[in-house]
Design an enzyme around this catalytic site. Sequence first.
Site, PDB file in Angstrom:
ATOM      1  CG  ASP A  35      -1.558   2.409   6.648  1.00  0.00           C
ATOM      2  OD1 ASP A  35      -2.004   2.047   5.536  1.00  0.00           O
ATOM      3  OD2 ASP A  35      -1.802   3.529   7.131  1.00  0.00           O
ATOM      4  CB  SER A  69      -2.332   3.182  -3.946  1.00  0.00           C
ATOM      5  OG  SER A  69      -2.858   4.297  -3.269  1.00  0.00           O
ATOM      6  CE  LYS A  86      -6.417  -0.545  -0.304  1.00  0.00           C
ATOM      7  NZ  LYS A  86      -5.108  -0.031   0.137  1.00  0.00           N
ATOM      8  CG  ASP A 142      -1.805   1.162   1.361  1.00  0.00           C
ATOM      9  OD1 ASP A 142      -2.314   1.621   0.326  1.00  0.00           O
ATOM     10  OD2 ASP A 142      -2.020   1.634   2.495  1.00  0.00           O
ATOM     11  CG  MET A 143       1.697   5.742  -1.779  1.00  0.00           C
ATOM     12  SD  MET A 143       1.411   6.752  -3.261  1.00  0.00           S
ATOM     13  CE  MET A 143      -0.219   7.446  -2.910  1.00  0.00           C
ATOM     14  CG  ASP A 144      -1.818   7.362   0.950  1.00  0.00           C
ATOM     15  OD1 ASP A 144      -1.095   8.369   0.916  1.00  0.00           O
ATOM     16  OD2 ASP A 144      -2.646   7.088   0.063  1.00  0.00           O
TER      17      ASP A 144
END
Length: 215
Positions: free
Chosen positions: A167, A108, A142, A9-11
């Site tokens: 996260d 993402s 999500k 995941d990015m963030d």
Amino acid sequence: MQSKAVLFDMDGVIVNSERYWVETEQTDILPSAVSGSADTSETTGMNFREIYDYLEARHEMTASKDEFVARYEEAARDIYGEKVDLQANFRDLVADLRAEGRTVALVSSSPHDWISRMLDRFDLRESFDRVISAEEIDAKSKPEPDVYEYAAEQVGVAPEACIAVEDSENGVESAERAGMRVVGYRNQSDERLDLSAADAVAESPEELRSILLGE
């Protein structure tokens, strides 16, 4: 944890953007659009365009969806272009995973222009075998599994042979519903999310490396 593919995941995982998004949402975006208060933990990991619909179903809104989206777009330019830092030793982690022959992808909910801003800033375009945005398939946010099911198809690896690094509670659930194993990553933001549903939880970049590479 062995796997054929690792999906980041990015963030909050690749970059520490969650702390900035939480602050921006709490002090600017949500107060300008929602009558009363809204809990940002409910929407962590969701596509920002769907956040408006989620909030509208639960709150009285004081801004249009176009106005809401415009505030996110403006904030994204600042957050990804100026504020975020790259996870410590992330380049080395990705390089070592690929050296083992494992496919590495960025997956993402953010749109491609936000992702591109981050990739260009940190010169990461060559670090990933595939960069995947949920907007490619108009995926449901999500915790729906859409984006991870699509990601498995795109990297050509069965879901059960993939590990997702997430996260947020919504992100963990999304990857698990897609049939993947999940490593929950504590991104050091002020939010203490419940990541206990993940197969393993990393409290630091060093622990994440140890879990993924078995060191």
